[in-house]
Scaffold this motif. Structure first.
Motif, short mmCIF file in Angstrom:
data_model
loop_
_atom_site.label_atom_id
_atom_site.label_comp_id
_atom_site.label_asym_id
_atom_site.label_seq_id
_atom_site.Cartn_x
_atom_site.Cartn_y
_atom_site.Cartn_z
N GLY A 41 0.82 -1.22 0.00
CA GLY A 41 0.00 0.00 0.00
C GLY A 41 0.85 1.26 0.00
N THR A 42 2.17 1.12 0.18
CA THR A 42 3.02 2.32 0.27
C THR A 42 3.13 3.03 -1.07
OG1 THR A 42 4.27 1.34 2.07
CG2 THR A 42 5.29 3.19 0.94
N ALA A 43 3.19 2.26 -2.16
CA ALA A 43 3.30 2.91 -3.48
C ALA A 43 2.13 3.87 -3.66
CB ALA A 43 3.32 1.86 -4.58
N GLU A 44 0.97 3.45 -3.18
CA GLU A 44 -0.22 4.30 -3.30
C GLU A 44 -0.04 5.59 -2.48
OE1 GLU A 44 -2.41 3.74 -5.60
OE2 GLU A 44 -3.24 5.65 -4.88
N LYS A 45 0.54 5.43 -1.28
CA LYS A 45 0.79 6.61 -0.43
C LYS A 45 1.81 7.54 -1.09
CE LYS A 45 -0.27 4.41 3.97
NZ LYS A 45 0.25 3.69 5.11
N VAL A 46 2.83 6.95 -1.72
CA VAL A 46 3.85 7.75 -2.41
C VAL A 46 3.19 8.51 -3.55
CG1 VAL A 46 5.88 7.54 -3.93
CG2 VAL A 46 5.83 6.34 -1.73
N ARG A 47 2.33 7.79 -4.30
CA ARG A 47 1.64 8.43 -5.42
C ARG A 47 0.83 9.63 -4.93
NH1 ARG A 47 0.11 7.28 -10.19
NH2 ARG A 47 0.94 5.18 -10.09
N ARG A 48 0.09 9.42 -3.83
CA ARG A 48 -0.77 10.48 -3.31
C ARG A 48 0.06 11.69 -2.86
NH1 ARG A 48 -3.65 7.97 1.08
NH2 ARG A 48 -3.75 6.07 -0.12
N ALA A 49 1.15 11.39 -2.12
CA ALA A 49 1.99 12.50 -1.61
C ALA A 49 2.57 13.30 -2.76
CB ALA A 49 3.10 11.91 -0.73
N GLU A 81 1.59 17.39 -3.99
CA GLU A 81 2.55 18.49 -4.20
C GLU A 81 2.40 19.09 -5.59
OE1 GLU A 81 4.26 19.94 -1.84
OE2 GLU A 81 3.46 18.46 -0.44
N LEU A 82 2.13 18.22 -6.57
CA LEU A 82 1.91 18.74 -7.93
C LEU A 82 0.68 19.63 -7.94
CD1 LEU A 82 2.62 15.55 -10.12
CD2 LEU A 82 4.00 17.63 -10.02
N ASP A 83 -0.39 19.15 -7.27
CA ASP A 83 -1.65 19.92 -7.21
C ASP A 83 -1.39 21.27 -6.54
OD1 ASP A 83 -2.81 17.77 -8.38
OD2 ASP A 83 -3.81 17.02 -6.57
N ARG A 84 -0.61 21.23 -5.46
CA ARG A 84 -0.31 22.47 -4.74
C ARG A 84 0.40 23.47 -5.66
NH1 ARG A 84 1.69 20.75 0.83
NH2 ARG A 84 -0.36 19.81 0.75
N ARG A 85 1.29 22.92 -6.50
CA ARG A 85 2.02 23.80 -7.44
C ARG A 85 1.13 24.23 -8.61
NH1 ARG A 85 6.78 20.18 -9.36
NH2 ARG A 85 7.14 21.90 -10.81
N GLY A 86 0.00 23.53 -8.77
CA GLY A 86 -0.89 23.83 -9.89
C GLY A 86 -0.33 23.37 -11.22
N GLU A 139 3.07 13.74 -15.64
CA GLU A 139 2.81 12.31 -15.48
C GLU A 139 3.90 11.67 -14.65
OE1 GLU A 139 1.91 9.31 -18.51
OE2 GLU A 139 1.51 11.07 -19.79
N PHE A 140 3.55 10.67 -13.88
CA PHE A 140 4.58 9.88 -13.18
C PHE A 140 4.02 8.51 -12.84
CE2 PHE A 140 2.18 11.89 -9.83
CZ PHE A 140 2.13 10.97 -8.79
N ASP A 141 4.93 7.55 -12.68
CA ASP A 141 4.55 6.20 -12.26
C ASP A 141 5.26 5.88 -10.97
OD1 ASP A 141 2.68 5.01 -13.88
OD2 ASP A 141 4.15 4.63 -15.47
N VAL A 142 4.63 5.06 -10.16
CA VAL A 142 5.32 4.59 -8.95
C VAL A 142 5.51 3.08 -9.07
CG1 VAL A 142 5.29 4.44 -6.43
CG2 VAL A 142 4.25 6.42 -7.58
N VAL A 143 6.76 2.67 -8.93
CA VAL A 143 7.14 1.26 -9.10
C VAL A 143 7.65 0.73 -7.77
CG1 VAL A 143 8.88 -0.23 -10.20
CG2 VAL A 143 7.78 1.57 -11.53
N SER A 144 7.36 -0.53 -7.49
CA SER A 144 7.98 -1.18 -6.33
C SER A 144 9.10 -2.07 -6.83
CB SER A 144 6.93 -2.02 -5.58
OG SER A 144 7.60 -2.87 -4.66
N ASN A 145 10.29 -1.85 -6.31
CA ASN A 145 11.46 -2.66 -6.73
C ASN A 145 12.27 -3.00 -5.48
OD1 ASN A 145 14.61 -1.75 -8.25
ND2 ASN A 145 13.70 -3.76 -8.15
N PRO A 146 11.74 -3.93 -4.66
CA PRO A 146 12.41 -4.23 -3.40
C PRO A 146 13.82 -4.76 -3.63
CG PRO A 146 10.73 -5.89 -3.90
CD PRO A 146 10.56 -4.79 -4.89
N GLU A 147 14.67 -4.52 -2.65
CA GLU A 147 16.07 -4.91 -2.77
C GLU A 147 16.35 -6.16 -1.93
OE1 GLU A 147 18.51 -3.92 -4.82
OE2 GLU A 147 19.40 -5.66 -3.87
N PHE A 148 17.09 -7.10 -2.51
CA PHE A 148 17.37 -8.35 -1.80
C PHE A 148 18.86 -8.51 -1.46
CE2 PHE A 148 13.49 -9.01 -4.27
CZ PHE A 148 12.63 -9.48 -3.28
N LEU A 149 19.65 -7.46 -1.65
CA LEU A 149 21.09 -7.63 -1.40
C LEU A 149 21.36 -7.98 0.06
CD1 LEU A 149 22.29 -5.01 0.31
CD2 LEU A 149 22.12 -3.91 -1.90
#
Ligand code: NAD
Length: 447
Positions: free
Chosen positions: A125-133, A137-142, A146-156
């Motif tokens: 659900g975090t990607a959704e929160k990132v998208r919203r946040a 800010e874009l809305d605030r700037r008027g 476009e942007f996409d939010v991707v989940s790419n967890p790290e396994f190192l």
């Protein structure tokens, strides 16, 4: 490609450097000015084998840059990785304040299409929160971009991070947009030359995959620790049992070493966060609660053995007057990371019971000093010096230099030849034969 990696810690610095190594232009960003100034001078904030050489080469070849200026980094990049910390909050859930702060900063500064990638370990659900946040800010700037939010967890794995990143077992991409998934595939294609293990899935499944992987590994460790404790009570040998079960291809040998419990910056916090996520869905994750409890108990096992040896009655002050030499402080070898290291619980318990502690670790002394201060003494050079006159040697981290030590010197230095080995490094029978009282985890000395 032009990339910025926001957060230049263990994950961000390794990821950014490896992306630069494969030809991309990378700006590593951090809020910590000292860290960034150091990196510009070639001074690394962490110890990770092979990393320094790569940082120096890619910086001097003009592909890797360090900056505190997130705004410019975002403007110059197509892909913005978020690799900031997600420490446990007070209730065990992942604290997303840094992730969301970065998402807002990106929204405040982006000037065209961006791919925002959650590399930090974050709950479903975090990607959704990132998208919203970002959108807020874009809305605030008027403005509208476009942007996409991707989940790419790290396994190192710390200690083998470069290899893990350059030759990954798999790369998980959670993307809900085909075009973005293709760009991510292209970015990772240099690391997929041997085997193509790039797995594309929906965003939520990718977020869950990281937690499921860490929870599974933690479960194996806690399971094996309990098998070891039972072996001890039954006179069986956990080393033989591991061989016996590991040979089953459905089980395998990895992550079945008993010890002093898991630690580090990931397993403890990720297990806690997944339990919390389950709680939030009114789902009682019985198994993971037990995994965590077993782990907490396991960190005390070595101390219990010391009390049983020196002062079978136990109780307050039961190790008063005893000096314990400790080999290994970091949560695992080949890292200086002390986050949630079992050594913390073990040493705190020893001090509480009245013991004096001297410690050796090749890399983690600086970090350990932040935790224990002058309550213990340290060395990072001669591992034998701290043994002089000590009542026992306790091994907490399996650094290579402890695997085949000079036993004669150990025996001659200690006031009596006693070893408490939390990592099962030596053969119990051999130790007995050369005159040591040797305590390890779950073994009867038959193997
Ligand atoms: P870390 O603490 O080493 O690094 C995080 C960095 O982010 C710090 O340098 C910090 O100064 C910086 N930062 C914080 N807020 C910032 C902001 N607003 N802008 C820019 N920089 C900011 O953490 P890490 O070990 O690299 O872990 C990062 C994430 O990756 C965590 O979610 C962790 O769970 C995950 N992860 C870690 C490992 C590992 O082995 N360490 C492995 C896989 C995944």
């Amino acid at each position: 490609m032009k990339i910025c990696v926001i957060g230049s810690g263990y994950v961000g610095l390794v990821a950014g450097t490896c992306f630069a190594e494969s030809g991309n232009t990378v700006i590593c960003v951090d809020v910590n000015q000292e860290k960034i100034e150091g990196l510009k001078e070639g001074i690394l904030p962490i110890y990770e084998p092979g990393l320094k050489e790569l940082v120096l080469r890619n910086s001097s070849e003009g592909r890797l840059f360090f900056s505190t200026d997130l705004a410019s980094a975002v403007k110059e990049s197509l892909i913005c990785f978020i690799a900031v910390g997600t420490p446990p909050g007070e209730d065990g859930s992942a604290d997303l304040q840094h992730v969301i702060a970065v998402a807002r900063e990106i929204g405040r500064n982006m000037d065209g299409f961006k791919i925002i990638v959650d590399k930090s370990t974050v709950p479903v659900g975090t990607a959704e929160k990132v998208r919203r946040a970002t959108q807020e800010e874009l809305d605030r700037r008027g403005v509208s971009h476009e942007f996409d939010v991707v989940s790419n967890p790290e396994f190192l794995k710390e200690g083998a991070a470069i290899d893990d990143f350059m030759k990954p077992d798999r790369v998980v991409i959670g993307a809900d947009n085909v075009r973005t998934a293709e760009i991510m595939k292209e970015l990772y294609s240099p690391f997929m030359r041997k085997t193509n293990r790039l797995i594309v899935m929906d965003v939520k499944s990718a977020e869950m995959t990281k937690y499921a992987a860490n929870a599974m590994l933690a479960t194996r460790i806690s399971f094996m620790n309990q098998i070891a404790n039972l072996c001890e009570r039954m006179g069986a040998d956990v080393a033989a049992v591991r061989e016996g079960i590991g040979s089953d291809s459905r089980i395998g040998y990895d992550f079945l070493f008993p010890g002093v419990g898991y630690g580090g910056s990931c397993f403890p916090k990720d297990v806690k966060a997944l339990i919390k996520t389950a709680d939030e869905c009114n789902y009682d994750f019985v198994l993971l609660n037990a995994v965590e409890e077993v782990n907490e108990r396991q960190k005390k096992v070595l101390v219990d053995k010391m009390v049983a040896h020196f002062s079978p009655g136990g109780g307050a002050g039961s190790l008063a007057g005893k000096t314990i030499a400790v080999w290994g402080l970091s949560f695992k070898p080949r890292t200086d990371d002390m986050r949630e290291a079992p050594s913390i619980v073990i040493i705190e318990s020893l001090l509480e019971l009245g013991a004096t502690v001297r410690a050796h670790d090749p890399e983690a002394v600086k970090e350990a000093k932040k935790i224990f201060g002058d309550r213990i003494t340290y060395t990072s050079t001669n591992q034998y010096e701290i043994l002089n006159g000590a009542d026992a040697l306790a091994i907490i981290t399996e650094w290579n230099e402890y695997r085949n030590p000079d036993f004669e010197r150990i025996g001659a230095s200690l006031s009596a030849p006693v070893i408490f080995d939390g990592r099962n490094l030596y053969n119990p029978r051999r130790m007995r034969d050369i005159g040591f009282t040797y305590h390890s985890i779950g073994r009867n000395g038959s193997s």
